[in-house]
Scaffold this motif. Structure first.
Motif, short mmCIF file in Angstrom:
data_model
loop_
_atom_site.label_atom_id
_atom_site.label_comp_id
_atom_site.label_asym_id
_atom_site.label_seq_id
_atom_site.Cartn_x
_atom_site.Cartn_y
_atom_site.Cartn_z
N SER A 198 25.07 7.17 -10.65
CA SER A 198 26.46 6.70 -10.74
C SER A 198 27.07 6.78 -9.34
N THR A 199 27.71 5.71 -8.91
CA THR A 199 28.34 5.74 -7.58
C THR A 199 29.45 6.78 -7.54
N ASN A 200 30.14 6.98 -8.68
CA ASN A 200 31.20 8.00 -8.70
C ASN A 200 30.61 9.39 -8.48
N VAL B 19 35.03 1.50 -9.32
CA VAL B 19 35.35 0.17 -9.86
C VAL B 19 34.06 -0.53 -10.26
N GLY B 20 34.06 -1.04 -11.47
CA GLY B 20 32.99 -1.92 -11.93
C GLY B 20 33.61 -3.28 -12.15
N GLY C 155 36.69 -2.55 -14.77
CA GLY C 155 37.18 -1.26 -15.24
C GLY C 155 37.26 -0.31 -14.06
N GLY D 101 25.89 4.76 -15.22
CA GLY D 101 27.26 4.38 -14.88
C GLY D 101 28.21 4.92 -15.93
N ARG D 102 29.33 5.46 -15.47
CA ARG D 102 30.27 6.09 -16.40
C ARG D 102 31.57 5.31 -16.49
N GLY D 103 32.09 5.21 -17.71
CA GLY D 103 33.40 4.63 -17.92
C GLY D 103 34.38 5.72 -18.28
N ARG D 104 35.59 5.34 -18.64
CA ARG D 104 36.59 6.31 -19.05
C ARG D 104 36.19 6.91 -20.38
N SER E 117 32.47 3.03 -5.43
CA SER E 117 33.36 4.19 -5.51
C SER E 117 33.91 4.46 -4.12
N GLN F 264 23.19 0.84 -11.64
CA GLN F 264 23.39 2.26 -11.95
C GLN F 264 22.59 2.60 -13.22
N TRP G 154 29.00 2.79 -18.70
CA TRP G 154 29.38 1.52 -18.08
C TRP G 154 28.10 0.72 -17.87
N LEU H 154 29.72 -2.57 -8.03
CA LEU H 154 29.73 -1.20 -8.56
C LEU H 154 30.04 -0.30 -7.37
N LYS I 62 37.30 -8.20 -20.66
CA LYS I 62 37.46 -7.23 -19.57
C LYS I 62 36.57 -7.64 -18.42
N ASP J 240 42.39 -1.29 -17.24
CA ASP J 240 41.38 -2.32 -17.50
C ASP J 240 41.93 -3.63 -16.95
#
Ligand code: BTN
Length: 238
Positions: A16-18, A126-127, A110, A43-46, A62, A40, A51, A60, A107, A95
């Motif tokens: 995950s880039t985050n 950001v994705g 995100g 990849g993580r979302g909220r 951060s 990723q 993600w 993708l 969407k 979103d």
């Protein structure tokens, strides 16, 4: 402060880039550090969601911000929406939707902001579906996604525009950010539902407050502000 986007670390594949940006922040990386990836694996979302983005389909990224502004989530949404064009709308909290006027909306981007206030930094992930072939998505996501419809190679140009927009948005006073955000509010006046523990409440979205929470009016006329938690449209348009 240094420019955003420098240093820039790009990975063809990463978890995950985050997560990588957080590690870099912990290790003392400077304001503006950018992590990007073609793909990723986690990849993580909220709200703990995954993600999903097929390799090469999306931006993708951060960004590490030191001394982030209090309205960072709104700043980020405004910057990403600008890149997505005049028709892009923001669904609180951040979103980015296309096709809101011609529902069903999809969407296109995100944003996942993760802050470490005690160390005064934040990561904005950001994705953005730049070149997503919607047919490649799992069926349950397909109807809810949108794409800019560009080519994969154009991700670099989109990234440049995003960094510029971000830099510009960070210079704006809060009132202007709020105005720009409100112009793109996808929920304004719409009936929405939100969870209150086990219960689902509903009401009308009244716009964003000065602190970035969502103002809503319940059916009994009382008003409240939602600062966290899930908000979903109960009518068409989500
Ligand atoms: C959401 O809408 O739930 C937020 C999605 C954020 C996804 C991006 S993709 C790049 C960055 N790295 C992550 O793991 N997540 C964010």
């Amino acid at each position: 402060m240094s420019q955003l986007g420098s240093p820039h670390l790009h990975f063809s594949s990463i978890g995950s880039t985050n997560d990588r940006a957080r590690e870099l922040a912990d290790a003392g990386a400077p304001h503006g550090t950018l992590v990007s990836a073609d793909e990723q694996s986690s990849g993580r979302g909220r709200q703990g969601r995954e993600w999903v983005a097929p390799p090469g389909s999306s931006l993708l990224i951060s960004l590490l911000l030191r001394e982030p502004p209090p309205l960072l989530a709104l700043v980020a949404a405004v910057a990403v929406a600008e890149v997505c064009g005049p028709a892009a709308k923001i669904k609180w909290p951040n979103d980015i939707l296309l096709g809101v006027e011609e529902a069903p909306a999809g969407k296109v981007a995100g944003i996942l902001c993760e802050a470490r206030p005690q160390e005064n930094w934040a990561i904005v992930g950001v994705g953005l579906n730049v070149a997503l072939d919607l047919a490649q998505l799992p069926s349950e996501l397909r109807g809810r996604a949108a794409t800019l419809g560009l080519r994969s190679q154009q991700r670099a140009q989109v990234l440049e525009r995003l960094v510029d927009q971000f830099e510009q948005a960070l210079t704006l006073p809060d009132e202007e950010i709020l105005t720009l955000w409100q112009r793109r509010d996808a929920l304004l006046g719409k009936e929405i539902g939100w969870s209150e523990g086990e219960l689902v409440a509903s009401g009308t979205a009244l716009g964003v407050s000065a602190s970035g929470s969502l103002r809503v009016r319940r059916e009994d006329g009382s008003e409240l502000e939602l600062s966290a938690g899930e908000v979903h449209l109960t009518a068409a348009g989500s």
